[in-house]
Design a protein around this motif. Sequence first.
Motif, PDB file in Angstrom:
ATOM      1  N   GLY A  86       7.618 106.566  92.937  1.00 33.53           N
ATOM      2  CA  GLY A  86       6.450 107.600  93.521  1.00 33.53           C
ATOM      3  C   GLY A  86       7.269 109.069  93.347  1.00 33.53           C
ATOM      4  O   GLY A  86       8.441 108.913  92.811  1.00 33.53           O
ATOM      5  N   VAL A  87       6.416 110.008  93.526  1.00 30.72           N
ATOM      6  CA  VAL A  87       6.804 111.439  93.266  1.00 30.72           C
ATOM      7  C   VAL A  87       7.664 111.932  94.447  1.00 30.72           C
ATOM      8  O   VAL A  87       8.760 112.662  94.191  1.00 30.72           O
ATOM      9  N   GLY A  88       6.971 111.612  95.728  1.00 30.21           N
ATOM     10  CA  GLY A  88       7.520 112.378  97.039  1.00 30.21           C
ATOM     11  C   GLY A  88       9.000 111.766  97.418  1.00 30.21           C
ATOM     12  O   GLY A  88       8.918 110.331  97.345  1.00 30.21           O
ATOM     13  N   LEU A 111       1.657 110.243  87.459  1.00 27.66           N
ATOM     14  CA  LEU A 111       0.607 110.105  88.279  1.00 27.66           C
ATOM     15  C   LEU A 111      -0.272 111.192  88.823  1.00 27.66           C
ATOM     16  O   LEU A 111      -0.904 111.121  89.715  1.00 27.66           O
ATOM     17  N   ARG A 248       1.362 114.777 102.615  1.00 26.59           N
ATOM     18  CA  ARG A 248       2.168 113.962 103.450  1.00 26.59           C
ATOM     19  C   ARG A 248       1.349 114.166 104.746  1.00 26.59           C
ATOM     20  O   ARG A 248       1.270 115.504 105.341  1.00 26.59           O
ATOM     21  N   HIS A 296      -3.352 105.841 101.890  1.00 28.51           N
ATOM     22  CA  HIS A 296      -2.110 106.368 101.208  1.00 28.51           C
ATOM     23  C   HIS A 296      -2.387 105.799  99.826  1.00 28.51           C
ATOM     24  O   HIS A 296      -1.634 104.969  99.208  1.00 28.51           O
ATOM     25  N   SER A 299      -1.815 107.638  94.120  1.00 28.51           N
ATOM     26  CA  SER A 299      -1.512 107.403  92.647  1.00 28.51           C
ATOM     27  C   SER A 299      -2.077 105.753  92.470  1.00 28.51           C
ATOM     28  O   SER A 299      -1.341 105.323  91.415  1.00 28.51           O
TER      29      SER A 299
HETATM   30  O1  GLV Z   1       3.022 109.060  97.912  1.00 26.46           O
HETATM   31  C1  GLV Z   1       3.182 108.704  96.611  1.00 26.46           C
HETATM   32  C2  GLV Z   1       4.230 109.321  96.135  1.00 26.46           C
HETATM   33  O2  GLV Z   1       5.011 110.225  96.340  1.00 26.46           O
HETATM   34  O3  GLV Z   1       4.021 109.202  94.706  1.00 26.46           O
END
Ligand code: GLV
Length: 330
Positions: A86-88, A111, A248, A296, A299
């Motif tokens: 994931g990116v976060g 994503l 978020r 959530h 992606s």
């Molecule tokens: O929430 C999903 C992410 O951070 O990729």
Amino acid sequence: MPLPSSSCRVAVLVGPERGFDVDSIDPTIRQQLEQHVQLVDYETAKASAETEPVDVIATFAHVLVGKELVTALSPSRALKAVVNYGVGVDHINLDEMRELGIPVCNTPGVLSGATADMAWALLMACARNIVQCDAYCRSDAYTVYRNMIFLGRDVHHKTIGIVGLGRIGTEIARRAKGFHMRILYHNRSPNKDAEDKLGATLVSLDDLLKESDYVVLVCPCTPETTGLISTPQLKLMKSTAFLVNIARGPVVDTDALVAALQSKEIAGAGLDVTDPEPLPLGHPLRTLDNVVLAPHRGSATAEARAAMAQLVIDNVLAAARGTPLLTRCA
Ligand SMILES: O=CC(=O)O
């Protein structure tokens, strides 16, 4: 000497509801990783940490990773990287990782399109009452055509305000250009490329909130952005405007949002993320009809998930082999 990857021990931390369970990881990632490395779940990794410390931690949003967990899984300080699916990375204590000298990687880029599509899906669902229309069409109430029910709001030629114009925000803006929208954005630093190519205009957060018909939150969750949208900010928004949160949950003060939605100070909200997540049963956001919710799923497309999985695999193998990480973020 680089470590032969077959001897690399990778602790896989999945969602808390699954109790850090290797079985719940995507079977494709699992199969591919297991060709090269040894996967262990949290409990196994912790129990054998003294004799077999883990080399890499693979994790996912929601699972908190800090010094305590790293030390528990790798007391001899053998950990080579934390690899996030994931990116976060707000669930990873980056200061502590820096202090321990442990690199962190995530899955940016692959994503962005999927997450931007999801922001747009929520925006459209809000603007055109898609969820209520669907329920109505399935119900006994729909017996005759009516002219003035479920009137929505135009999207085309309206103003979108994007809070956080990074990779995903830029993809959202690209789509907005196709709808001939006026694009405002608020960001830590100017995005000249988006200004030149998409006609986006950098404004203060207050101006963005005052002028936008659709406010889309897509910024990282940091101490600076936690509670960014609360009562004073919601009061600046038009009563006809919608808030979309694809960032978020904690970026928005939940109680303030509930109050604004109940009093119709804003028209509605499309929320892919909430605080807490999931919301407790009976929570007002679960019952208000001017809210569209998703669990959530930003992606969550087959294509994005496959690409994210590949990036996780590539980063884990790079960490195991001691070659440069592909997408290090801290
Ligand atoms: O929430 C999903 C992410 O951070 O990729």
